[in-house]
Write a protein that holds these residues in place. Structure first.
Motif, PDB file in Angstrom:
ATOM      1  N   TYR A 124      11.808 -40.572  -6.450  1.00 63.09           N
ATOM      2  CA  TYR A 124      10.296 -40.185  -6.614  1.00 63.09           C
ATOM      3  C   TYR A 124       9.935 -39.595  -7.995  1.00 63.09           C
ATOM      4  CZ  TYR A 124       5.577 -39.624  -6.085  1.00 63.09           C
ATOM      5  OH  TYR A 124       4.081 -39.722  -6.531  1.00 63.09           O
ATOM      6  N   ASP A 125      10.705 -38.705  -8.110  1.00 63.92           N
ATOM      7  CA  ASP A 125      10.177 -37.809  -9.228  1.00 63.92           C
ATOM      8  C   ASP A 125      11.234 -37.774 -10.315  1.00 63.92           C
ATOM      9  OD1 ASP A 125      11.029 -36.190  -7.018  1.00 63.92           O
ATOM     10  OD2 ASP A 125       8.931 -34.676  -6.746  1.00 63.92           O
ATOM     11  N   ASP A 126      12.916 -37.668  -9.732  1.00 71.53           N
ATOM     12  CA  ASP A 126      13.612 -37.029 -10.644  1.00 71.53           C
ATOM     13  C   ASP A 126      14.247 -36.449 -11.693  1.00 71.53           C
ATOM     14  OD1 ASP A 126      14.558 -39.719  -9.563  1.00 71.53           O
ATOM     15  OD2 ASP A 126      16.942 -38.749  -9.595  1.00 71.53           O
ATOM     16  N   GLN A 127      13.901 -38.222 -12.135  1.00 74.71           N
ATOM     17  CA  GLN A 127      13.772 -37.816 -13.842  1.00 74.71           C
ATOM     18  C   GLN A 127      12.804 -37.890 -14.433  1.00 74.71           C
ATOM     19  OE1 GLN A 127      15.412 -41.503 -15.438  1.00 74.71           O
ATOM     20  NE2 GLN A 127      15.444 -42.217 -13.021  1.00 74.71           N
ATOM     21  N   THR A 128      10.719 -37.429 -13.200  1.00 75.23           N
ATOM     22  CA  THR A 128       9.772 -36.907 -14.133  1.00 75.23           C
ATOM     23  C   THR A 128       9.861 -35.296 -14.908  1.00 75.23           C
ATOM     24  OG1 THR A 128       8.321 -38.205 -12.764  1.00 75.23           O
ATOM     25  CG2 THR A 128       7.391 -36.432 -13.400  1.00 75.23           C
ATOM     26  N   GLU A 129      11.084 -34.588 -13.795  1.00 71.60           N
ATOM     27  CA  GLU A 129      10.829 -33.292 -14.742  1.00 71.60           C
ATOM     28  C   GLU A 129      12.299 -33.214 -16.124  1.00 71.60           C
ATOM     29  OE1 GLU A 129      12.875 -30.636 -11.768  1.00 71.60           O
ATOM     30  OE2 GLU A 129      10.837 -31.439  -9.995  1.00 71.60           O
ATOM     31  N   LEU A 130      13.099 -34.376 -15.849  1.00 71.32           N
ATOM     32  CA  LEU A 130      13.697 -34.350 -16.879  1.00 71.32           C
ATOM     33  C   LEU A 130      12.652 -34.864 -18.216  1.00 71.32           C
ATOM     34  CD1 LEU A 130      16.877 -36.166 -15.746  1.00 71.32           C
ATOM     35  CD2 LEU A 130      16.228 -33.711 -16.267  1.00 71.32           C
ATOM     36  N   TYR A 131      12.266 -35.979 -18.107  1.00 75.50           N
ATOM     37  CA  TYR A 131      11.068 -36.365 -19.156  1.00 75.50           C
ATOM     38  C   TYR A 131      10.307 -34.524 -19.367  1.00 75.50           C
ATOM     39  CZ  TYR A 131       7.360 -39.198 -20.832  1.00 75.50           C
ATOM     40  OH  TYR A 131       6.070 -39.533 -21.561  1.00 75.50           O
ATOM     41  N   ALA A 132       9.723 -34.286 -18.649  1.00 71.90           N
ATOM     42  CA  ALA A 132       8.387 -33.252 -19.330  1.00 71.90           C
ATOM     43  C   ALA A 132       9.125 -32.121 -20.131  1.00 71.90           C
ATOM     44  CB  ALA A 132       8.539 -32.449 -17.643  1.00 71.90           C
ATOM     45  N   ARG A 133      10.960 -32.588 -19.618  1.00 70.41           N
ATOM     46  CA  ARG A 133      11.148 -32.006 -20.647  1.00 70.41           C
ATOM     47  C   ARG A 133      12.483 -32.267 -22.245  1.00 70.41           C
ATOM     48  NH1 ARG A 133      12.639 -29.380 -15.936  1.00 70.41           N
ATOM     49  NH2 ARG A 133      15.149 -30.218 -15.937  1.00 70.41           N
ATOM     50  N   SER A 134      11.895 -33.538 -22.565  1.00 70.44           N
ATOM     51  CA  SER A 134      11.977 -33.947 -23.429  1.00 70.44           C
ATOM     52  C   SER A 134      13.547 -34.887 -22.912  1.00 70.44           C
ATOM     53  CB  SER A 134      12.003 -33.951 -25.029  1.00 70.44           C
ATOM     54  OG  SER A 134       9.772 -34.042 -25.034  1.00 70.44           O
ATOM     55  N   GLN A 135      13.561 -35.143 -21.935  1.00 73.79           N
ATOM     56  CA  GLN A 135      15.604 -35.007 -21.711  1.00 73.79           C
ATOM     57  C   GLN A 135      15.470 -36.142 -21.834  1.00 73.79           C
ATOM     58  OE1 GLN A 135      16.039 -32.171 -18.754  1.00 73.79           O
ATOM     59  NE2 GLN A 135      16.334 -30.249 -20.214  1.00 73.79           N
ATOM     60  N   LEU A 136      16.596 -37.026 -22.327  1.00 73.17           N
ATOM     61  CA  LEU A 136      17.201 -38.491 -21.845  1.00 73.17           C
ATOM     62  C   LEU A 136      18.279 -38.294 -21.444  1.00 73.17           C
ATOM     63  CD1 LEU A 136      16.212 -39.894 -25.339  1.00 73.17           C
ATOM     64  CD2 LEU A 136      14.568 -39.422 -23.398  1.00 73.17           C
ATOM     65  N   LEU A 137      18.763 -39.570 -20.678  1.00 74.24           N
ATOM     66  CA  LEU A 137      19.733 -39.664 -19.840  1.00 74.24           C
ATOM     67  C   LEU A 137      20.467 -40.260 -20.485  1.00 74.24           C
ATOM     68  CD1 LEU A 137      18.418 -39.903 -16.356  1.00 74.24           C
ATOM     69  CD2 LEU A 137      19.689 -37.788 -16.800  1.00 74.24           C
ATOM     70  N   ARG A 138      22.361 -40.057 -20.484  1.00 73.08           N
ATOM     71  CA  ARG A 138      23.585 -40.058 -21.505  1.00 73.08           C
ATOM     72  C   ARG A 138      23.765 -41.291 -20.830  1.00 73.08           C
ATOM     73  NH1 ARG A 138      26.107 -39.389 -25.858  1.00 73.08           N
ATOM     74  NH2 ARG A 138      25.191 -37.166 -26.235  1.00 73.08           N
ATOM     75  N   GLN A 139      23.705 -42.604 -20.313  1.00 64.84           N
ATOM     76  CA  GLN A 139      23.952 -43.893 -19.907  1.00 64.84           C
ATOM     77  C   GLN A 139      24.735 -44.470 -20.278  1.00 64.84           C
ATOM     78  OE1 GLN A 139      20.512 -45.612 -18.459  1.00 64.84           O
ATOM     79  NE2 GLN A 139      19.784 -43.701 -17.051  1.00 64.84           N
ATOM     80  N   PRO A 140      26.408 -44.408 -20.799  1.00 63.29           N
ATOM     81  CA  PRO A 140      27.085 -45.184 -20.482  1.00 63.29           C
ATOM     82  C   PRO A 140      27.032 -46.864 -20.384  1.00 63.29           C
ATOM     83  CG  PRO A 140      28.504 -43.331 -20.751  1.00 63.29           C
ATOM     84  CD  PRO A 140      26.497 -43.353 -20.088  1.00 63.29           C
ATOM     85  N   PHE A 141      27.828 -47.799 -20.723  1.00 64.19           N
ATOM     86  CA  PHE A 141      27.493 -48.958 -20.096  1.00 64.19           C
ATOM     87  C   PHE A 141      28.036 -48.914 -19.023  1.00 64.19           C
ATOM     88  CE2 PHE A 141      28.226 -54.023 -21.206  1.00 64.19           C
ATOM     89  CZ  PHE A 141      26.527 -54.293 -21.175  1.00 64.19           C
ATOM     90  N   ASP A 142      29.141 -48.765 -19.535  1.00 62.15           N
ATOM     91  CA  ASP A 142      30.014 -48.753 -18.324  1.00 62.15           C
ATOM     92  C   ASP A 142      30.111 -46.860 -17.615  1.00 62.15           C
ATOM     93  OD1 ASP A 142      31.397 -51.283 -18.172  1.00 62.15           O
ATOM     94  OD2 ASP A 142      32.357 -50.795 -19.952  1.00 62.15           O
TER      95      ASP A 142
END
Length: 766
Positions: free
Chosen positions: A734-752
């Motif tokens: 529900y909110d695990d990515q909101t805390e990252l966003y609050a710190r301007s942290q993007l997730l590295r997502q390789p295609f594979d």
């Protein structure tokens, strides 16, 4: 500049949970299975052998996190909100709020589900396979052992039941009219002749329904080509601004049918394909287009017959259609309520006195909607998802011509980039010479057309030709921030953009001006030819306030030189000196400036430098502080902003984090970003400022942020889904990515990206 950090996905995953695998199905052949490989943060990779299987896995995965939200949406699009929640509750059929009863009348009376399903089955076989598979996948999850634990918000509710393909079809139909028919839901539901008795729930004379997301729903998108990137490949930045709650939340996923499609990105809830994303060769995003999807037709009525109108001098009778809605009463009984809705050759009759659409003994108005019968949406995103380059993507937009209300910005591995508005608009020439147009030709609102002449009826003709729609392929950069497509970078212009697509030569909104400034500053810092993905991300995530860049120098001079300032004005001047001109959680002074600028931006004769099309970023500009009335109005706005913060017991330098946040089970999470009128690219749309901060019940803004590039020949995204995969507050997603966003942290997502859990699902037979 804020430091933008990219996390390697796959860490800190101890709180994530996944459903058990259904791998023990040896009686069925492998071809009957769909694999859902769960990646970090609840992102599924669905692999299937055909489109029905792909839809099945996608529906299952979406329901895993959002079954209650989807079922609530199904209740809406089936016109059953009054049955379960009563007639007077609120519904949001699009972006505006209406009563449950009006919403139900709209969905039951505005669409023709039989015609839609027939068209899908006859002409869009793959789309129907995706739809029917999606419904089956949702039902498979609803019948699973752990469904109840994942559906806390609707557990035991009477409206929780299996869905049908037609339900999913109607969810998609709703999305097609978000910027057209749904904006008139109440106007359609309440329309009645002038001689009819008043309806108890008639709101046609009331103020227009509040658009909770006005000034927030939109998007930014940027594509950087080989001429300006370090790797000489394309870089795509997608930054859609959409609601954080409700049916238009995005959901991240990857979808694969070996040899046919392999795409990753995000889809709107209930949609069976990626809408914004990337494949091996091309990445794309969308922004809400300025094109008009509808027109209003003025009907000249036959005297004494309010249900008859004249076309070419001959009377035509409106089609009366009875619509019945089951309504839950206060006593707990469900009783039918019937209304008559009215149709013409042009479309549905609408009454909205606040918009000047009044049905009297002389005239009535009908809505012509180019999106009402659009069944090409899935075909269009299927063609986009299989594109092999930016130019091929453009060819696909023209071939299918199924985009409802968005522009497209794309970049490919070779470094070719695209900006195009190939959406559907009526084939109407907007000019003073078009005598069919009664109002709106100068860009002052929706077109009102003369319904007394059959020659003015565009509704039975094809939409505006794709050959006339604006599109450009380049190697430097393009962007769109919801202004007309005629201006796509600092100096780039398209000629002859049809006015119904967007009026040319008009001032850009502050966010578009900030886009130009941010990109040009970034390119100058990187010497125009060394842009990296992190540089591209910083365009959006540095949270600069464009209004501040225009206002602060003159405001500082005004503060320094003003005589007879009040104590409130002095306090505001002192507080704004410390502000960093950004809308970060840590920014002190951002709240004060926002409240000041919300008032000050409407001061008459505010600017001393007029708009010029050759200087899009900086004009109009320069505060006219030498004008005594402007100078005093600015000081008054400063004093009023100060008094507002003081009345709410906030210090003038209150950090933005203290008032702009998302409530989560783990506490308040600060949300970065600003408002549309401030020109902040990272939009954070909240309610008005109150004692608890900005109203956070209906957040709108940056949603699925992706930065896609190619590294060693493979696509890789840096992305964040700001609100997380799930609408269920009891789930960590529900909110695990909101805390990252609050710190301007993007997730590295390789295609594979490697999976951390895998399910093998059995697809029901046809």
């Amino acid at each position: 500049m804020r430091k933008i950090r990219v996390w390697a996905a796959g860490i800190a995953l101890g709180c994530l949970s996944f459903p058990p695998s259904n791998s023990g199905m040896a009686a069925e052949s492998a071809s009957d299975h769909v694999t859902v490989a769960w990646m970090p943060h609840g992102i599924p990779h669905i692999t299937a052998k055909d489109f029905r299987g792909l839809g099945f896995g996608t529906g299952y995965a979406y329901a895993r996190y959002n079954a209650c939200l989807l079922l609530d949406t199904v209740i809406t699009v089936n016109g059953e909100r009054s049955r379960y929640f009563g007639a007077d509750g609120e519904a949001t059929p699009g972006f505006q709020t209406v009563s449950n009863l009006d919403s139900d009348m709209f969905f039951r009376g505005y669409f023709d589900p039989n015609a839609l399903e027939s068209d899908y089955r006859k002409h869009h076989a793959q789309a129907w396979q995706l739809i029917s598979g999606y419904a089956a996948g949702v039902n498979s999850f609803l019948g699973s052992a752990n469904a109840a634990d994942q559906m806390a918000s609707c557990k035991g509710k009477p409206w929780v039941h299996p869905v049908t393909p037609r339900d999913i079809m109607m969810v998609i139909a709703q999305k097609s009219v978000l910027t057209s028919g749904s904006a008139f839901a109440g106007a359609f539901a309440s329309a009645s002749p002038p001689d009819a008795p008043p309806r108890a729930s008639d709101r046609s004379a009331a103020p227009e329904p509040a658009d909770k997301h006005v000034g927030s729903v939109g998007s930014n998108a940027y594509a950087f080509g080989s001429d300006v990137t370090q790797a000489h490949t394309g870089i795509l930045v997608g930054n859609p601004h959409f609601p954080w709650n409700g049916p238009n939340r995005f959901f991240e996923l990857r979808q694969t049918i070996p040899g046919q499609i392999d795409v990753r990105g995000a889809a709107l809830g209930g949609f069976p394909l990626v809408n914004i994303g990337y494949n091996n060769d091309v990445a794309w995003s969308h922004t809400v287009s300025t094109g008009q999807r509808f027109t209003i037709f003025r009907l000249a009525l036959v005297p004494g017959h309010p249900d008859q109108y004249l076309v070419d001098g001959k009377a035509e009778t409106m089609d009366r259609r009875s619509v019945t809605v089951p309504v839950l009463t206060s006593a707990g009984a469900v009783v039918p309520q019937t209304r008559t809705v009215f149709w013409t050759r042009f479309g549905a009759v609408v009454v909205a006195k606040g918009r000047g659409l009044q049905w009297d003994d002389k005239q009535a108005f009908a809505l012509g909607d180019s999106e009402r019968n659009n069944t090409r949406l899935i075909d269009q995103w299927l063609r986009i998802g299989t594109a092999t380059s930016s130019s091929d993507l453009l060819a696909g937009l023209k071939e299918v011509h199924g985009l409802p209300w968005v522009n497209t910005v794309a970049a490919d591995r070779s470094g070719t980039i695209l900006m195009a508005d190939e959406s559907i608009v009526p084939a109407v020439t907007v000019s003073p010479e078009n005598h069919c147009i009664l109002r709106g030709a100068a860009g002052g609102g929706p077109l009102v057309m003369d319904g007394s002449h059959s020659a003015c009826d565009w509704t039975t003709a094809p939409p505006l030709s794709t050959d006339l729609m604006p599109a450009v392929l380049r190697k430097d950069y393009v962007f769109n921030s919801n202004d007309p497509a005629w201006a796509f970078n600092k100096n780039g212009r398209m000629a002859n953009v049809p006015p119904i697509v967007g009026m040319m030569g008009k001032p850009l909104r502050p966010r578009s001006r900030m886009s130009i400034l941010a990109v040009e500053d970034r390119l100058k810092a990187d010497h125009h030819s060394a842009l990296t993905p992190d540089d591209a991300a910083s365009v959006v995530l540095d949270d600069r306030n464009y209004a501040a860049t225009l206002v602060q120098p003159a405001l500082a001079a005004l503060c320094h030189g003003a005589e007879q300032r009040t104590i409130d004005q002095d306090g505001a001047c002192d507080a704004l000196k410390k502000w960093d001109s950004r809308d970060t959680p840590q920014s002190e002074g951002a709240v004060l400036f926002r409240e000041f600028w919300q008032k000050a931006r409407n001061i008459p004769d505010l600017w001393s430098v007029a708009f010029t099309p050759n200087d899009l970023a900086d004009t109009p500009g320069t505060l006219a502080v030498s004008n005594p009335s402007v100078r005093q109005a600015l000081l008054d706005a400063l004093g009023a902003a100060t008094q507002k913060l003081q009345s709410l017991h906030f210090p003038l330098s209150v950090p933005l984090a203290a008032v702009q946040y998302r409530e989560t089970p783990r506490g308040k999470v600060a949300v970065p970003g600003g408002r549309e009128f401030e020109g902040t690219l990272n939009i954070a749309g909240f309610g008005a400022l109150g004692v608890d901060g900005y109203g956070h019940a209906d957040i709108v803004g940056t949603s699925y942020l992706q930065v896609v590039s190619w590294e060693k020949g493979l696509p890789e995204a840096r992305a964040i889904l700001t609100y997380g995969q799930s609408g269920e507050t009891n789930l960590p997603e529900y909110d695990d990515q909101t805390e990252l966003y609050a710190r301007s942290q993007l997730l590295r997502q390789p295609f594979d990206q490697p999976a951390i859990s895998t399910e093998h699902l059995q697809v029901p037979s046809y």
